[in-house]
Design an enzyme around this catalytic site. Sequence first.
Site, mmCIF file in Angstrom:
data_model
loop_
_atom_site.group_PDB
_atom_site.id
_atom_site.type_symbol
_atom_site.label_atom_id
_atom_site.label_comp_id
_atom_site.label_asym_id
_atom_site.label_seq_id
_atom_site.Cartn_x
_atom_site.Cartn_y
_atom_site.Cartn_z
ATOM 1 N N ASP A 134 -3.431 5.063 -0.387
ATOM 2 C CA ASP A 134 -2.527 5.290 -1.530
ATOM 3 C C ASP A 134 -3.133 4.709 -2.798
ATOM 4 O OD1 ASP A 134 -0.301 6.288 -2.802
ATOM 5 O OD2 ASP A 134 0.909 4.507 -2.442
ATOM 6 N N ASP A 152 -0.993 -3.354 -3.682
ATOM 7 C CA ASP A 152 -0.038 -2.501 -3.001
ATOM 8 C C ASP A 152 -0.607 -1.864 -1.744
ATOM 9 O OD1 ASP A 152 2.310 -1.223 -2.547
ATOM 10 O OD2 ASP A 152 2.598 -0.616 -4.627
#
Length: 274
Positions: A134, A152
């Site tokens: 991602d 993240d």
Amino acid sequence: MVEEEWSLSDFEIGKFIGEGKFGKVYIAREKKSGYIVALKVIFKRKLEKYKFHSHLRREIEIQHSLYHPNVLRLFAWFHDDTRIFLVLEYAAQGELYKLLKNLHHFPEKRAATYVGSLARALAYCHEKHVIHRDIKPENLLLDFEGRLKIADFGWAVQSSAKRQTMCGTLDYLAPEMVEKKEHDHAVDNWTIGVLCYEFLYGVPPFEADGQYDTYRRIVKVDLVFPSFPFVSLEAKDLISKLLVKDSSKRLSVQKILEHPWIVNNVDPSGYCKE
Ligand code: AMP
């Protein structure tokens, strides 16, 4: 730092930095050392609502195990009855995305420096069998000097086997993910190609009006280099060798670092001064 050794009383809470899907982020100072960190406060009830517990546990375990100058450090975590606290490295210059929006597109030296940092960080992650899956500008932060930090790890997996879950963000998805095929670490190499293009042109390469059209452009590898802004042949060569449908033929992270465009343009300090 280990779980449960810390509590909120160890920190002075400062300015509110921003808000994500699961909670809020504050700048904070660890009282004894004076060390500045980012404190991410996640509400347990939100995690329950989105059934995100196992995801967060995975994110914590993965990020806590990674030590690299271009991967945001997760120093520690602790919780109380209602909240989970992540003690993160503070990225003073914030999201790379905001800088890209302000500047519209990056000069080649800056773009190459970020791509080099990404490739080094991903080489390290892949060695540890961590696939990020991602990577997008919103998940890239900049520290006080402007050094890129991958943040993240919510979608990351630690696995050496091929994966089949469909995840990630549309514009950055590799064809094998769009087509719901098996995928491995090479999905991150594709994403480096997408980001390299976006850094230089200001928009991702397969952008389209609707999701379906983006999917189609990705699957066809409908790669177009506009005439403006000017981008060198070497940069286009690197992008063309990363945005390759057959994942086994994509340039490896090692080869990215040896590519002439990277070698000739990367700032050796790891950040851009101008
Ligand atoms: P998130 O919950 O990760 O989406 O983050 C919410 C906001 O806080 C976003 O604007 C992030 O850029 C910012 N943020 C998150 N982590 C950090 C950090 N370690 N340092 C500085 N800003 C951060």
